[in-house]
Design an enzyme around this catalytic site. Structure first.
Site, PDB file in Angstrom:
ATOM      1  N   CYS A  18       0.874  -1.170   0.000  1.00  0.00           N
ATOM      2  CA  CYS A  18       0.000   0.000   0.000  1.00  0.00           C
ATOM      3  C   CYS A  18       0.914   1.225   0.000  1.00  0.00           C
ATOM      4  CB  CYS A  18      -1.006  -0.002   1.142  1.00  0.00           C
ATOM      5  SG  CYS A  18      -0.343   0.156   2.804  1.00  0.00           S
ATOM      6  N   CYS A  92      -1.949   1.480  -4.335  1.00  0.00           N
ATOM      7  CA  CYS A  92      -0.678   2.120  -4.680  1.00  0.00           C
ATOM      8  C   CYS A  92      -0.561   2.399  -6.166  1.00  0.00           C
ATOM      9  CB  CYS A  92       0.520   1.312  -4.189  1.00  0.00           C
ATOM     10  SG  CYS A  92       0.718  -0.284  -4.981  1.00  0.00           S
ATOM     11  N   CYS A  96       3.750   0.073  -8.114  1.00  0.00           N
ATOM     12  CA  CYS A  96       4.238  -1.284  -7.927  1.00  0.00           C
ATOM     13  C   CYS A  96       4.786  -1.822  -9.243  1.00  0.00           C
ATOM     14  CB  CYS A  96       3.105  -2.178  -7.439  1.00  0.00           C
ATOM     15  SG  CYS A  96       3.658  -3.820  -6.986  1.00  0.00           S
TER      16      CYS A  96
END
Length: 140
Positions: A18, A92, A96
């Site tokens: 996150c 996120c 990522c």
């Protein structure tokens, strides 16, 4: 199912990501460690990690007898993603890194940052439900 040197371990590994690695991903990691023990390798990280874990997330988990006070927010690294079989993202976005062959899931969960315990409990309970399903899938 790979160790740091790229050797097969036979144990599935999960990375929770996150933004701040202070609430959702820490609760998810805490639940999975509690449910799976050493049968699943558990990691968590944040794209912009906070200085400390959200104290309300700590309180919400403590209500269920899970202590996450020893954890600290960690920065998301490419190595952590590469070393994981399953990558669970929680808000996120594109932060990522994506690697072919990994299993990715994006869990749409409210951010507990700045929320009181009454607002965090349903987020915690949603995470617990998702973790139980994930653990059942990975451990069968």
């Amino acid at each position: 199912m790979w160790d740091a040197e790229g050797m097969a371990t036979g144990i599935p590994s999960v990375l929770f990501v996150c933004v701040h690695n202070a609430g959702r991903s820490q609760m998810a990691a805490g639940f999975l460690r509690d449910i799976a023990g050493d049968r699943i390798e558990v990691r968590s990280a944040g794209s912009l990690p906070a200085e400390h874990i959200n104290p309300v997330a700590v309180e919400a988990m403590a209500e269920l007898g899970i202590d996450i006070t020893a954890e600290s927010p960690k920065v998301l690294t490419t190595d952590a993603v590469q070393a994981s079989d399953v990558v669970i993202t929680m808000g996120c976005g594109d932060a990522c890194p994506f690697f072919p062959g990994k299993r990715y899931e994006d869990w749409a969960l409210d951010d507990p940052a700045g929320q009181g315990i009454e607002a965090v409990r349903p987020i915690r309970d949603d995470i617990r439900r998702r973790i139980r399903a994930l653990a059942a899938d990975l451990l069968t």
